[in-house]
Design an enzyme around this catalytic site. Structure first.
Site, short mmCIF file in Angstrom:
data_model
loop_
_atom_site.label_atom_id
_atom_site.label_comp_id
_atom_site.label_asym_id
_atom_site.label_seq_id
_atom_site.Cartn_x
_atom_site.Cartn_y
_atom_site.Cartn_z
CG ASP A 30 -7.73 3.61 1.09
OD1 ASP A 30 -8.66 2.99 0.53
OD2 ASP A 30 -7.64 4.84 1.07
CE LYS B 28 -2.72 2.71 2.98
NZ LYS B 28 -2.96 2.95 4.37
#
Ligand code: SF4
Length: 223
Positions: free
Chosen positions: A147, A129
């Site tokens: 996310d 991420k």
């Protein structure tokens, strides 16, 4: 990872959704974490794990005044840094990772933040991420940041059935056109904050409801 087959109908539905997202949220690229350079964004993203962007921005406002360079972070006192970032949560791990990450950037990358995902993910505290945040926002490399909003809403829209963020990322890469990868995260965060909230999404006011599998399932149950 095995590519899932996408039907014509799925593709058309996805295209309609992206068109509406463009119309409603615009196509302007932006980051929600305040920063002035690559290493600041890297540190802000490490801090953002399990924390809101608003809180991170409050903390980094003072943090980047105090630690003005990657060297400052590499030489930081662990206990003091823990205090400085305390309110972002998980501060012990985050402080340890930030110092280790800064040291490696200096030792192996001349203080620069690398571009390749394989290199980024070897840095302390940096998973896919965070690596994708850097690739998309600093290097403008097509990348999808999974996310909490992207995970929840992609599932509701029917773009993925997966739970694991890496599998979700691959499903989205398989489905979405490359030129929309960076934008998708920006638009979905805006949608998640305003309409498709985690609890009680405002489906009746949502402009995506005609194409949303969650809403269609919900309507079916009512009948
Ligand atoms: S219809 Fe509801 S679940 Fe679907 S995207 Fe809109 S708010 Fe989210």
């Amino acid at each position: 990872m095995v590519k899932k087959r996408i039907t014509k109908k799925d593709r058309e539905r996805m295209e309609r959704i992206l068109e509406i997202l463009n119309r409603e949220y615009g196509t302007h690229m932006r980051t929600y974490l305040n920063h002035e350079n690559a290493w600041q964004l890297l540190i802000a993203t490490i801090l953002s794990a399990q924390c809101t962007d608003a809180r991170v921005n409050m903390v980094t406002k003072d943090l980047f005044q105090k630690y003005k360079s990657i060297e400052d972070f590499a030489n930081a006192d662990l206990a003091e840094l823990e205090q400085d970032i305390h309110s972002t949560g998980f501060y012990r791990n985050k402080a340890k990772n930030i110092i280790a990450c800064a040291k490696r950037l200096l030792l192996e990358y001349h203080g620069e933040v690398p571009k390749e995902i394989e290199e980024l993910t070897t840095l302390a505290g940096v998973g896919r991420k965070t690596a994708n945040v850097i690739r998309g926002n600093i290097y403008n490399e097509p990348s999808i940041v999974v996310d909490t909003h992207v995970k929840r809403i992609s599932k509701r829209l029917g773009f993925t059935k997966e739970e694991d963020p890496v599998k979700i990322e691959f499903d989205l890469m398989n489905l979405l056109p490359k030129e929309h990868w960076i934008l998708y995260n920006i638009q979905i965060i805006a949608h998640g904050r305003s309409i498709c909230t985690a609890r009680n999404p405002k489906c009746s006011a949502c402009f995506l409801k005609d194409d949303c599998l969650y809403y269609k399932g919900f309507e079916k149950k009512k009948k």
